[in-house]
Scaffold this motif. Sequence first.
Motif, short mmCIF file in Angstrom:
data_model
loop_
_atom_site.label_atom_id
_atom_site.label_comp_id
_atom_site.label_asym_id
_atom_site.label_seq_id
_atom_site.Cartn_x
_atom_site.Cartn_y
_atom_site.Cartn_z
N ILE A 44 -1.57 34.34 35.40
CA ILE A 44 -0.68 33.82 36.43
C ILE A 44 0.64 34.53 36.23
CG2 ILE A 44 0.50 31.75 37.27
CD1 ILE A 44 -1.95 30.18 36.13
N ASP A 49 -4.27 37.69 39.59
CA ASP A 49 -3.56 36.42 39.52
C ASP A 49 -4.51 35.31 39.95
OD1 ASP A 49 -1.90 34.12 40.44
OD2 ASP A 49 -0.25 35.46 39.91
N PHE A 50 -4.77 34.37 39.04
CA PHE A 50 -5.68 33.27 39.34
C PHE A 50 -5.30 32.54 40.62
CE2 PHE A 50 -6.35 32.82 34.52
CZ PHE A 50 -7.49 33.59 34.53
N ARG A 51 -4.02 32.34 40.81
CA ARG A 51 -3.56 31.58 41.98
C ARG A 51 -3.61 32.40 43.26
NH1 ARG A 51 1.44 28.83 38.91
NH2 ARG A 51 0.38 27.00 38.12
N GLU A 52 -3.07 33.61 43.22
CA GLU A 52 -2.97 34.42 44.43
C GLU A 52 -4.30 35.08 44.82
OE1 GLU A 52 0.31 37.13 44.38
OE2 GLU A 52 1.75 35.54 43.90
N GLY A 86 -7.33 34.16 43.65
CA GLY A 86 -8.43 33.20 43.65
C GLY A 86 -9.33 33.33 42.43
N SER A 142 -1.74 21.48 31.49
CA SER A 142 -2.94 21.15 32.27
C SER A 142 -3.96 20.41 31.41
CB SER A 142 -3.58 22.41 32.84
OG SER A 142 -2.68 23.05 33.70
N GLU A 195 -11.15 24.69 39.33
CA GLU A 195 -10.23 23.88 40.14
C GLU A 195 -8.79 24.01 39.67
OE1 GLU A 195 -11.74 19.92 39.64
OE2 GLU A 195 -13.50 20.29 40.90
N THR A 196 -8.60 24.15 38.36
CA THR A 196 -7.27 24.21 37.76
C THR A 196 -7.22 25.40 36.80
OG1 THR A 196 -7.24 21.78 37.82
CG2 THR A 196 -5.52 22.86 36.51
N PRO A 197 -7.00 26.61 37.34
CA PRO A 197 -7.04 27.81 36.50
C PRO A 197 -5.99 27.84 35.40
CG PRO A 197 -6.66 28.38 38.82
CD PRO A 197 -6.80 26.91 38.74
N THR A 198 -4.98 26.98 35.48
CA THR A 198 -3.97 26.95 34.41
C THR A 198 -4.55 26.38 33.11
OG1 THR A 198 -3.15 24.86 35.31
CG2 THR A 198 -1.97 26.89 35.93
#
Length: 118
Positions: free
Chosen positions: A7, A31-34, A36, A61, A84-87
Amino acid sequence: MITLYGIKNCDTVKKARKWLENNGVEYRFHDFREDGMDSVPLESWLKSFGWENVLNRRSTSWRALTDEQKESMDNATALTLAAETPTLIKRPVTESGDETRFGFKEKEFSELLEKGTN
């Protein structure tokens, strides 16, 4: 080619990216968020390394999980929760050839770089 997963606002990921750039190492950043989680080899990581090595049990997390979730953790549960929660995933994850590393340590990055150039 090295792939670095993480991230972008994570301090450890920032250190790893800076180290790679300062050492002239080409890499692809995911990036896990951007970007996917669809193309992230999470299931393979869990199968090869186990949830204990893939998940960051010191993260916010992780602390947000219920005691029941933590106590019943296994690879299948970790796969669902981390997707569901990559963090929850220990960062950064670095892949180079058949090598995968979790976290950032300069010495390990140097070793990985040496292997990749030999």
